[in-house]
Design a protein around this motif. Structure first.
Motif, PDB file in Angstrom:
ATOM      1  N   UNK A 158       0.836  -1.199   0.000  1.00 52.34           N
ATOM      2  CA  UNK A 158       0.000   0.000   0.000  1.00 52.34           C
ATOM      3  C   UNK A 158       0.874   1.252   0.000  1.00 52.34           C
ATOM      4  N   UNK A 159       0.445   2.273  -0.728  1.00 51.85           N
ATOM      5  CA  UNK A 159       1.139   3.551  -0.726  1.00 51.85           C
ATOM      6  C   UNK A 159       0.496   4.480   0.309  1.00 51.85           C
ATOM      7  N   UNK A 160       1.303   5.162   1.067  1.00 51.54           N
ATOM      8  CA  UNK A 160       0.776   6.096   2.048  1.00 51.54           C
ATOM      9  C   UNK A 160       1.918   6.786   2.781  1.00 51.54           C
ATOM     10  N   UNK A 161       1.641   7.867   3.427  1.00 56.20           N
ATOM     11  CA  UNK A 161       0.403   8.605   3.430  1.00 56.20           C
ATOM     12  C   UNK A 161       0.385   9.515   2.202  1.00 56.20           C
ATOM     13  N   UNK A 162      -0.612   9.333   1.338  1.00 56.12           N
ATOM     14  CA  UNK A 162      -0.549   9.976   0.032  1.00 56.12           C
ATOM     15  C   UNK A 162      -0.784  11.485   0.071  1.00 56.12           C
ATOM     16  N   UNK A 163      -1.124  12.021   1.239  1.00 56.58           N
ATOM     17  CA  UNK A 163      -1.249  13.482   1.345  1.00 56.58           C
ATOM     18  C   UNK A 163       0.082  14.143   1.678  1.00 56.58           C
ATOM     19  N   UNK A 164       1.063  13.364   2.127  1.00 60.26           N
ATOM     20  CA  UNK A 164       2.336  13.961   2.543  1.00 60.26           C
ATOM     21  C   UNK A 164       3.544  13.430   1.775  1.00 60.26           C
ATOM     22  N   UNK A 165       3.429  12.271   1.123  1.00 54.61           N
ATOM     23  CA  UNK A 165       4.554  11.791   0.324  1.00 54.61           C
ATOM     24  C   UNK A 165       4.696  12.659  -0.920  1.00 54.61           C
ATOM     25  N   UNK A 166       5.827  12.518  -1.609  1.00 52.67           N
ATOM     26  CA  UNK A 166       6.062  13.287  -2.823  1.00 52.67           C
ATOM     27  C   UNK A 166       5.575  12.511  -4.052  1.00 52.67           C
ATOM     28  N   UNK A 167       5.335  13.233  -5.117  1.00 55.95           N
ATOM     29  CA  UNK A 167       4.878  12.606  -6.352  1.00 55.95           C
ATOM     30  C   UNK A 167       5.885  11.582  -6.864  1.00 55.95           C
ATOM     31  N   UNK A 168       7.188  11.868  -6.714  1.00 59.09           N
ATOM     32  CA  UNK A 168       8.198  10.922  -7.184  1.00 59.09           C
ATOM     33  C   UNK A 168       8.204   9.646  -6.342  1.00 59.09           C
ATOM     34  N   UNK A 169       7.794   9.751  -5.081  1.00 58.90           N
ATOM     35  CA  UNK A 169       7.708   8.561  -4.239  1.00 58.90           C
ATOM     36  C   UNK A 169       6.520   7.692  -4.668  1.00 58.90           C
ATOM     37  N   UNK A 176       8.018  -0.347  -8.005  1.00 55.63           N
ATOM     38  CA  UNK A 176       8.166  -1.530  -7.157  1.00 55.63           C
ATOM     39  C   UNK A 176       7.042  -2.529  -7.410  1.00 55.63           C
ATOM     40  N   UNK A 177       5.816  -2.027  -7.610  1.00 55.17           N
ATOM     41  CA  UNK A 177       4.720  -2.934  -7.928  1.00 55.17           C
ATOM     42  C   UNK A 177       5.003  -3.677  -9.221  1.00 55.17           C
ATOM     43  N   UNK A 178       5.548  -2.963 -10.196  1.00 52.67           N
ATOM     44  CA  UNK A 178       5.852  -3.578 -11.485  1.00 52.67           C
ATOM     45  C   UNK A 178       6.897  -4.681 -11.322  1.00 52.67           C
ATOM     46  N   UNK A 179       7.900  -4.445 -10.475  1.00 58.17           N
ATOM     47  CA  UNK A 179       8.924  -5.462 -10.222  1.00 58.17           C
ATOM     48  C   UNK A 179       8.313  -6.729  -9.632  1.00 58.17           C
ATOM     49  N   UNK A 180       7.235  -6.550  -8.847  1.00 57.54           N
ATOM     50  CA  UNK A 180       6.564  -7.682  -8.210  1.00 57.54           C
ATOM     51  C   UNK A 180       5.467  -8.284  -9.089  1.00 57.54           C
ATOM     52  N   UNK A 181       5.277  -7.711 -10.275  1.00 59.20           N
ATOM     53  CA  UNK A 181       4.192  -8.140 -11.177  1.00 59.20           C
ATOM     54  C   UNK A 181       2.823  -7.970 -10.526  1.00 59.20           C
ATOM     55  N   UNK A 182       2.698  -6.910  -9.734  1.00 62.69           N
ATOM     56  CA  UNK A 182       1.433  -6.584  -9.091  1.00 62.69           C
ATOM     57  C   UNK A 182       0.752  -5.489  -9.899  1.00 62.69           C
ATOM     58  N   UNK A 183      -0.503  -5.704 -10.251  1.00 61.59           N
ATOM     59  CA  UNK A 183      -1.220  -4.737 -11.087  1.00 61.59           C
ATOM     60  C   UNK A 183      -2.358  -4.038 -10.338  1.00 61.59           C
ATOM     61  N   UNK A 184      -2.370  -4.184  -9.022  1.00 60.71           N
ATOM     62  CA  UNK A 184      -3.376  -3.519  -8.196  1.00 60.71           C
ATOM     63  C   UNK A 184      -2.679  -2.610  -7.204  1.00 60.71           C
ATOM     64  N   UNK A 185      -3.118  -1.353  -7.127  1.00 60.20           N
ATOM     65  CA  UNK A 185      -2.515  -0.403  -6.201  1.00 60.20           C
ATOM     66  C   UNK A 185      -3.520   0.114  -5.191  1.00 60.20           C
ATOM     67  N   UNK A 186      -3.066   0.313  -3.951  1.00 63.08           N
ATOM     68  CA  UNK A 186      -3.917   0.859  -2.888  1.00 63.08           C
ATOM     69  C   UNK A 186      -3.253   2.115  -2.332  1.00 63.08           C
ATOM     70  N   UNK A 187      -4.057   3.165  -2.153  1.00 65.39           N
ATOM     71  CA  UNK A 187      -3.535   4.470  -1.778  1.00 65.39           C
ATOM     72  C   UNK A 187      -4.234   4.965  -0.511  1.00 65.39           C
ATOM     73  N   UNK A 188      -3.454   5.122   0.560  1.00 60.12           N
ATOM     74  CA  UNK A 188      -3.962   5.488   1.885  1.00 60.12           C
ATOM     75  C   UNK A 188      -3.367   6.837   2.277  1.00 60.12           C
TER      76      UNK A 188
END
Length: 205
Positions: A158-169, A176-188
């Motif tokens: 999961x990506x978070x906290x999406x209100x304070x991380x940077x766009x490049x993060x 990293x999801x692509x490296x894991x062959x994961x095609x579903x993303x969750x944003x907290x």
């Protein structure tokens, strides 16, 4: 590799205004679904409203670790939300303080955990998604402990906290999801303060 599924999470959504703002952010990132804490006063009606936006609706909660509290949560999902069309549920069993009312880090709670899960899963259709969050499990001697703990089930970071991380993060999260062959993303999580640049970064994934 683009994400085929994106879920935007929210903690507090109790008014029409907050629901409208959340839906706008979900649309802005190209979300295919949302994950809303069960404490939201917009349930169960919000389920249809997001379905009308072509989004799946998951609910989530860090439930009480007491029998009454945990089963009240499970029964609410089973009796009120699933019949209204809920697509999935993610339980968030955490522990901030040993012995606290919401401390799930106790082996004696295994029977309660099993009853909690079965109460929800037994009421759900075959298409229903039931999942759990996990805290950081650090590897020892090179063994990916988090993978062992998953018991072979899919792991979706999961990506978070999406209100304070940077766009490049956020972009790096996608890599990293692509490296894991994961095609579903969750944003907290959407607290109404997500920068436009971060919304754009999530949309780009």
């Amino acid at each position: 590799m683009s994400l085929t599924s994106k879920f935007l999470w929210i903690v507090n959504m109790n008014t029409e205004t907050s629901e409208t703002a959340f839906s706008k952010h979900a649309l802005a990132i190209g979300a295919t679904g949302v994950c809303i804490r069960t404490s939201s006063k917009r349930f169960p009606g919000t389920i249809k409203r997001f379905h009308d936006l072509n989004m799946k609706v998951y609910a989530w909660r860090w439930p009480s670790a007491s029998k009454v509290g945990a089963l009240n949560e499970a029964k609410n999902v089973a009796k009120n939300l699933i019949p209204a069309g809920l697509d999935g549920y993610i339980v968030d069993p955490e522990s901030d303080k040993a012995g606290a009312a919401n401390d799930w880090n106790r082996s004696k709670l295994a029977p309660l955990a099993a009853e909690f899960c079965s109460t929800i899963k037994d009421a759900a259709p075959a298409s229903f998604v039931f999942a759990t969050t996990s805290g950081c499990v650090y590897p020892t001697k090179g063994v990916p402990a988090w993978k062992a703990k998953s018991l072979g089930k899919p792991i979706i970071p999961m990506a978070g906290e999406v209100d304070v991380v940077r766009a490049d993060e956020i972009a790096a999260y996608g890599v990293e999801l692509q490296k894991m062959n994961v095609t579903e993303g969750h944003f907290y999580t959407d607290n109404g303060q997500i920068p436009v640049t971060n919304l754009a970064a999530m949309k780009a994934l």
